[in-house]
Write an enzyme that holds these catalytic residues in place. Structure first.
Site, PDB file in Angstrom:
ATOM      1  NE  ARG A 124       2.809 -29.147  -8.793  1.00 34.49           N
ATOM      2  CZ  ARG A 124       3.429 -29.988  -9.650  1.00 34.49           C
ATOM      3  NH1 ARG A 124       3.619 -30.678 -10.769  1.00 34.49           N
ATOM      4  NH2 ARG A 124       4.695 -30.744  -8.808  1.00 34.49           N
ATOM      5  CE  LYS A 161      -4.908 -29.826 -15.760  1.00 36.15           C
ATOM      6  NZ  LYS A 161      -3.530 -28.972 -15.483  1.00 36.15           N
ATOM      7  NE  ARG A 170       2.377 -35.390 -18.503  1.00 34.93           N
ATOM      8  CZ  ARG A 170       2.412 -33.671 -17.514  1.00 34.93           C
ATOM      9  NH1 ARG A 170       3.091 -34.157 -15.782  1.00 34.93           N
ATOM     10  NH2 ARG A 170       2.767 -32.574 -17.390  1.00 34.93           N
TER      11      ARG A 170
END
Length: 326
Positions: free
Chosen positions: A120, A185, A321
């Site tokens: 992204r 992630k 975040r």
């Protein structure tokens, strides 16, 4: 055999080394009709693809860990729409975008390696050879661009369910387009679109999932990461994973086209990584702090501000975040 830019000799070397066993230089030279010097030079080149190769005198060469190469025959079995398989591409998304006018819904592209994988906002996506899943999926949305809202969330649910069917529990989702495993992630989604108001919209859905991260690549990633291999001694079957992802996208995109985000909201909320946690929302140079309160029916992030007000934020250039990262 998969098509691509890696030389046929190096493809053959990779296929022979994929078992993770030692192969002597003389054995490889005989099989490939090369000199031992040529074998050595090709082996050196493979290191540049992210492969970790051990060289032991008297034994030969072997990979640090076996590879699970994509099985073209299995992936193509029973498909009624094209599936493009490559050894090496700049980007699976870019490939489908370039041919979108000729694509059919359900058309897909996979590569063993990407040289210009993207995440992204143009961020690079680390894409070593035969280590992760690099898959892009085309869909022509007849309702047009106005019906795309919340698609990245729906795709996140599709991928999480595919992974769960492969035996991976506790997959979590981060708004708007990331997959998490054990708080780190695991993968990401990049959706690119082309269309005009009042016309069908061409969508390319890029899916990147970490399968077995090489140690040599880990330092290139600027955030905590996870992969499916983890500490398991059993090699992850990337072909089986790709089949589950393709099946999930085929079913899920039909459902999204008919019903939009609505049938995916509860499933997304059940996997919300940052629900009720303090987070920072990045909007260009601006930072907004608050507590994440899930998503609304349109897929917007709901953020509880210090004033107690709950405000909804859409996608675009927003980035979420946890506050401890700031």
């Amino acid at each position: 055999m998969l098509a691509g830019m890696i030389s046929s000799v190096r493809q053959q070397l990779i296929e022979r080394l994929a078992d993770g066993e030692f192969h002597s230089g003389s054995e490889l030279a005989t099989e490939l009709v090369l000199s031992r010097t040529a074998v050595h030079n090709h082996i050196e080149a493979l290191s540049g693809y992210g492969l970790e190769i051990y060289r032991v005198k008297g034994k030969g060469y072997r990979l640090a860990a076996p590879l699970s190469l994509l099985d073209a025959e299995q992936l193509l079995l029973g498909r009624s729409v094209p599936l493009h398989l490559f050894w090496q591409l700049d980007s699976t998304n870019a490939f489908l975008m370039a041919r979108r006018e000729r694509c059919h819904s359900g058309e897909a592209c996979l590569a063993e390696m990407q040289t210009a994988g993207r995440g992204r906002r143009g961020r690079p996506w680390v894409s070593p050879l035969a280590c992760h899943l690099y898959l892009s999926y085309f869909w022509r949305l007849e309702q047009g661009m106005g019906a795309v809202g919340g698609l990245s969330l729906a795709v996140g649910v599709m991928l999480a369910q595919a992974l769960e069917r492969c035996g991976y529990a506790d997959i979590e989702l981060k708004w708007p387009n990331d997959l998490y495993l054990q708080g780190r992630k695991l993968g990401g989604i990049l959706i690119e679109m082309q269309g005009q108001i009042g016309e069908p919209c061409d969508l390319v859905i890029g899916c990147g999932i970490n399968v077995a991260m090489p140690a040599s690549m880990a330092d290139l990633i600027d955030q905590p990461w996870a992969d499916l291999q983890g500490d398991s001694a059993e090699r992850v079957d990337r072909t089986a994973l790709a089949q589950e992802v393709l099946a999930a996208l085929a079913t899920g995109m039909q459902q999204f086209e008919q019903q939009g985000l609505a049938p995916f909201i509860a499933a997304w909320g059940a996997r919300d990584r940052f629900r009720d946690q303090a987070v920072t929302l990045l909007m260009g140079e601006r930072e907004i702090q608050g507590v994440a309160r899930g998503i609304d029916p349109q897929g917007n992030l709901q953020l509880e501000l210090a004033s107690g007000q709950i405000k909804a934020f859409g996608g675009g250039e927003l980035s979420l975040r946890p506050q401890w990262q700031n």
